[in-house]
Design a protein around this motif. Structure first.
Motif, PDB file in Angstrom:
ATOM      1  N   SER A   8      35.054  36.119  32.819  1.00 41.38           N
ATOM      2  CA  SER A   8      35.363  36.611  34.155  1.00 41.38           C
ATOM      3  C   SER A   8      33.822  35.872  35.273  1.00 41.38           C
ATOM      4  O   SER A   8      32.755  36.246  34.351  1.00 41.38           O
ATOM      5  N   ASN A  39      34.402  40.187  38.397  1.00 42.66           N
ATOM      6  CA  ASN A  39      35.881  38.597  38.953  1.00 42.66           C
ATOM      7  C   ASN A  39      35.527  38.258  39.428  1.00 42.66           C
ATOM      8  O   ASN A  39      36.121  38.285  40.840  1.00 42.66           O
ATOM      9  N   LYS A  40      34.387  37.332  40.445  1.00 45.86           N
ATOM     10  CA  LYS A  40      34.242  36.964  41.205  1.00 45.86           C
ATOM     11  C   LYS A  40      35.003  35.459  41.612  1.00 45.86           C
ATOM     12  O   LYS A  40      35.146  35.135  40.292  1.00 45.86           O
ATOM     13  N   ASP A  41      35.469  35.034  43.078  1.00 43.70           N
ATOM     14  CA  ASP A  41      36.266  33.663  42.596  1.00 43.70           C
ATOM     15  C   ASP A  41      35.201  33.001  42.159  1.00 43.70           C
ATOM     16  O   ASP A  41      34.397  32.857  42.228  1.00 43.70           O
ATOM     17  N   TYR A  42      35.827  32.145  41.370  1.00 40.44           N
ATOM     18  CA  TYR A  42      35.027  30.455  40.517  1.00 40.44           C
ATOM     19  C   TYR A  42      35.705  29.405  40.695  1.00 40.44           C
ATOM     20  O   TYR A  42      37.398  29.309  41.376  1.00 40.44           O
ATOM     21  N   THR A  43      35.442  27.983  40.122  1.00 44.47           N
ATOM     22  CA  THR A  43      36.307  26.861  40.525  1.00 44.47           C
ATOM     23  C   THR A  43      37.721  26.628  39.718  1.00 44.47           C
ATOM     24  O   THR A  43      37.468  26.969  39.055  1.00 44.47           O
ATOM     25  N   ASN A  44      38.269  26.911  41.236  1.00 44.33           N
ATOM     26  CA  ASN A  44      39.963  26.789  41.103  1.00 44.33           C
ATOM     27  C   ASN A  44      40.458  28.123  40.193  1.00 44.33           C
ATOM     28  O   ASN A  44      41.630  28.057  39.626  1.00 44.33           O
ATOM     29  N   THR A  46      40.831  31.726  42.214  1.00 37.17           N
ATOM     30  CA  THR A  46      40.483  32.637  42.931  1.00 37.17           C
ATOM     31  C   THR A  46      41.320  33.373  43.304  1.00 37.17           C
ATOM     32  O   THR A  46      42.714  33.880  42.578  1.00 37.17           O
ATOM     33  N   GLY A  47      40.923  33.949  43.648  1.00 35.61           N
ATOM     34  CA  GLY A  47      42.067  35.791  44.218  1.00 35.61           C
ATOM     35  C   GLY A  47      42.231  36.785  43.012  1.00 35.61           C
ATOM     36  O   GLY A  47      43.408  37.141  43.186  1.00 35.61           O
ATOM     37  N   THR A  48      41.551  36.438  42.346  1.00 34.06           N
ATOM     38  CA  THR A  48      41.672  37.537  41.342  1.00 34.06           C
ATOM     39  C   THR A  48      40.615  39.128  41.232  1.00 34.06           C
ATOM     40  O   THR A  48      39.913  39.012  41.828  1.00 34.06           O
ATOM     41  N   ASN A 132      44.967  35.620  35.601  1.00 36.54           N
ATOM     42  CA  ASN A 132      44.293  33.776  36.141  1.00 36.54           C
ATOM     43  C   ASN A 132      43.275  34.271  35.096  1.00 36.54           C
ATOM     44  O   ASN A 132      42.772  33.754  34.588  1.00 36.54           O
TER      45      ASN A 132
END
Length: 419
Positions: A8, A39-44, A46-48, A132
């Motif tokens: 993550s 669990n930061k947002d990453y490319t493709n 999000t929202g985790t 995700n």
């Protein structure tokens, strides 16, 4: 091979502490693990939500008699000689509670020595809110699975340094176990021609593995090969004629250089190649991705993470690591290349330009272990470039050079302290 830790983005830590007690043949070990990931947002992706969980970790209760042990354990298991990508069982996923009957040391006989492990367990899906992060898309499907696996190793008396091993596992939905009450399915129906219930066998997921390790002690070197199959053959004729169907393999070599007399100082070179991509015969009979087979069951995972190699569903990988050791102190440098889900590229993208669609990672990593006043401090710094991340580039991308719009760089820094 980081156990319960996740792939993550953002900071993440694992804390673990334990106690050990021994009373005659009985041993009790408690070593729970707590994992927290940002669990930061990453490319493709999000929202985790952030992730926190307590695991039993490397805990066990065992009764030990001579070279044998029986008990309940949640320890990570590793089967086979592969260092970076064991095909069947590794510490890549969280450990799971299992009943075990295993050797604690080689059992010596007039034929040579034997080692073994037999386990039975339940495997859990990943919590759906973290879907995700699942390495297999079906890994959040509801329901437990029953897992039965065994590994056996034979070292012949007449060939010093040679070890030969076999592994077989069967997993199935819990409802199948409740239907047939077969707690040792690994001894049943190795060939599909022996199926007595087609639907039951379709719901089962079977893997077999064979490996050879040869240790050349005078040269301080070893060579190993691990070969596995994820689809039961129909009969022995089918096995002979289609030996490459659903196969995966790892080739590895390890060599020590400049070893001093007490073997406390030396250089080590490890080179390993793993291929999980389908063979050229796949258009005639496709086996799918190596860790997703059969019509049912969450892939070969525990809590969403693959229990074998770190390469993903059908990836290929090469790793080279060179390290210098001085007692407990070590420094290392590693290069690796991974082709992601190569089976997908070969089938769905076979007639496209690979320079624009083939997802390949190149990575560099520097590692160190430093003892200090009763502590062991470990650190890793790594950089990875993902070419054609998620198999795509914009229509105007050239695919040439070392950088295109959908080529992504990522970095990792990790530190561990043990005492």
């Amino acid at each position: 091979l980081d156990g319960p830790m996740l792939a993550s983005s953002g900071y993440q830590y694992m804390a673990s502490a334990g106690v050990y007690a021994k009373l005659g043949p009985l041993t009790i070990q408690l070593q729970p693990q707590f994992v927290s990931a940002q669990n930061k947002d990453y490319t493709n992706i999000t929202g985790t939500p952030s992730f926190q969980k307590m695991y039993l970790g490397n805990s066990s209760v065992r009764l030990n008699v001579g070279p044998a042990s029986v008990g309940i354990s949640s320890e990570n298991i590793s089967w086979g000689p592969s260092v970076f990508n064991p095909l069947i069982m590794s510490a890549h996923a969280p450990g799971f509670v299992h009943a075990t009957f295993n050797s604690t040391r080689p059992l010596k006989t007039f034929l040579g020595s034997f080692e073994w492990q037999l386990i039975g367990a339940y495997l859990d899906p990943m919590d759906a809110k973290y879907q995700n992060l699942a390495e297999v898309s079906s890994a959040t499907a509801p329901g437990r699975r029953y897992y039965n696996g065994a590994s056996a190793v034979y070292s012949p008396k007449w060939i010093k340094g040679l070890s030969v091993g076999v592994v077989r596992i069967v997993q199935e939905p819990e409802r199948v176990l409740l239907f047939n009450n077969q707690y040792f399915p690994l001894i049943n129906n190795v060939a599909r021609a022996n199926d007595t219930n087609y639907n039951v066998e379709q719901d089962r997921d079977q893997y077999g593995d064979f490996y050879v390790r040869y240790l050349m002690q005078p040269a301080n070197a070893e060579f190993y090969i691990e070969w596995g199959r994820n689809d039961a053959f129909y009969n022995y004729r089918d096995a002979i004629q289609r030996l490459d169907h659903s196969r995966a393999y790892t080739l590895g070599v390890r060599k020590l250089f400049n070893v001093n007399e007490n073997k406390s100082k030396y250089w080590q070179l490890i080179s390993e190649y793993t291929r999980m991509q389908q063979p050229p015969s796949w258009p005639l009979l496709s086996a799918g991705s190596w860790y997703v087979h059969s019509r049912s069951i969450q892939g070969y995972t525990n809590e969403g993470q693959i229990m074998g190699a770190t390469l993903g569903l059908g990836g290929n990988g090469q790793t080279v690591r060179i390290s210098k050791f001085d007692g407990l102190k070590s420094f290392g440098f590693q290069l690796n290349r991974v082709t992601h889900d190569a089976v997908y590229f070969e089938s769905a993208l076979a007639f496209t330009n690979p320079s624009l669609t083939k997802w390949v990672d190149y990575g560099i990593r520097v590692m160190a272990d430093l003892p200090y006043k009763g502590f062991m401090i470990s650190g890793t710094i790594g950089m990875k470039r993902s070419f054609n991340y998620q198999y795509t580039q914009p229509a105007n991308a050239t695919g040439l050079g070392l950088s295109n719009p959908n080529d992504i760089d990522s970095f990792i820094f990790s530190m561990g302290i043990k005492f």
